[in-house]
Design an enzyme around this catalytic site. Structure first.
Site, short mmCIF file in Angstrom:
data_model
loop_
_atom_site.label_atom_id
_atom_site.label_comp_id
_atom_site.label_asym_id
_atom_site.label_seq_id
_atom_site.Cartn_x
_atom_site.Cartn_y
_atom_site.Cartn_z
N THR A 103 0.87 -1.18 0.00
CA THR A 103 0.00 0.00 0.00
C THR A 103 0.90 1.22 0.00
O THR A 103 1.56 1.53 0.99
CB THR A 103 -0.92 0.01 1.23
OG1 THR A 103 -1.80 -1.12 1.17
CG2 THR A 103 -1.76 1.29 1.26
N LYS A 178 -7.38 1.44 -3.29
CA LYS A 178 -7.05 1.07 -1.91
C LYS A 178 -7.29 2.25 -0.96
O LYS A 178 -7.73 2.08 0.18
CB LYS A 178 -5.60 0.60 -1.81
CG LYS A 178 -5.15 0.21 -0.39
CD LYS A 178 -5.95 -0.96 0.18
CE LYS A 178 -5.53 -1.30 1.62
NZ LYS A 178 -4.23 -1.99 1.70
N LYS A 246 -0.24 5.22 8.49
CA LYS A 246 0.55 5.36 7.26
C LYS A 246 -0.36 5.41 6.06
O LYS A 246 -0.20 6.27 5.17
CB LYS A 246 1.53 4.18 7.15
CG LYS A 246 2.48 4.24 5.95
CD LYS A 246 1.96 3.50 4.72
CE LYS A 246 2.01 2.00 4.88
NZ LYS A 246 1.66 1.29 3.62
#
Length: 294
Positions: A103, A178, A246
């Protein structure tokens, strides 16, 4: 069956590479901590007929592979294993395909895709959703961006660990999808935490409440899999608060660049910061309820 490389044997990558081996592919792995690669070989080395190896660098793992998969930490890690010293791009064969399951940002995906193209390679950004349980069960959702022909060659291999593998558009589309996924999760978990806190403060049996409302429109994966443990104060699961922060930083940076307002996501990101200040860095993301129950 294909000859593949897998770079990054963390919580997700360890299992994903294992599914590739179990599917019969020849797999060469690389991990920054070499002992993890050895553990992986010990775990999957008894598969009949399996050709499994480890390499000391990403370049070494990628040298003979038709497909190179990676699942590392962040943008800088993706760039390091692709184009850094000993990076995979330096030894990959012309026409080989690099699939990044990290990711990361869409900007990073586009940068790596450009570098790959210069060397006659293909790059697919393919972040996953489903957490550790999805990796263990080979039931991940894989969101892809990249060349259609390269994707069609790679999708049957990713099916070893993906229950849903879909191309969403050009390079970067996987990462943007995502981001949408993480926006949904952040809001859902916060809403669930508030509902459980309200139920307990109102003197209700929170588990009985969940049993009822999970049969209606309030139902979600988070409710089905995390409500009970949130009530019990158990947060020792796969996807940590540090990782979620994050991911949300990537989301919020992208939103700022595009001029998109995400007020709820920004607020929940700050709530996760509160959990970190409480020492919950490695708690599961469902630990948002700790802000209410401490």
């Amino acid at each position: 069956m294909a000859q593949v490389a897998f770079i990054g044997l963390g919580v997700m990558g360890f299992r994903m590479a294992g599914h590739l081996a179990s599917a019969g592919h020849g797999v060469t792995v690389y991990n920054r901590t070499a002992s993890v690669s050895e553990k992986w070989l010990d775990t999957y080395g008894d598969i009949d007929g399996a050709e499994l190896y480890s390499a000391p660098t990403p370049a070494g793992a990628a040298a003979d592979a038709d497909f190179v998969f990676a699942c590392v930490g962040a943008d800088k890690d993706v760039e390091a294993v692709c184009t850094g010293e000993g990076g995979a791009f330096s030894t990959m064969k012309k026409g080989a395909i690099f699939v990044d399951h990290t990711t990361a940002s869409a900007t990073c995906a586009k940068k790596m895709a450009s570098a790959a193209e210069e060397q006659g390679l293909f790059f697919i950004d393919a972040p996953v959703s489903g957490g550790e349980a999805g990796a263990i069960n080979g039931a991940l959702t894989v969101m892809c961006g990249g060349d259609k022909v390269a994707f069609e060659k790679t999708a049957p291999i990713m099916a070893a660990y993906g229950k849903s593998v879909k191309l969403l558009g050009a390079v970067g589309a996987g990462q943007l999808t995502k981001m949408a996924n993480q926006i949904c999760i952040a809001g859902t978990v916060q809403g669930l935490a508030e509902a459980l806190h309200f139920s307990m403060e109102a003197g209700l049996d929170a588990k009985a409440v969940v049993d009822v409302i999970s049969k209606g429109a309030a139902q979600s994966w988070q409710m089905d899999n995390r409500a009970g443990t949130m009530i019990d104060g158990e947060f020792d699961f796969g996807f940590a608060v540090d990782w979620m922060r994050k991911d949300l930083s990537i989301v919020l940076n992208e939103a700022r660049e595009k001029g998109v307002s995400l007020p709820v996501t920004a607020l929940v990101d700050q709530f996760y910061s509160d959990v970190q200040k409480m020492g919950g860095n490695r708690n599961d993301t469902s630990s948002l309820i700790r802000r209410f129950r401490s």
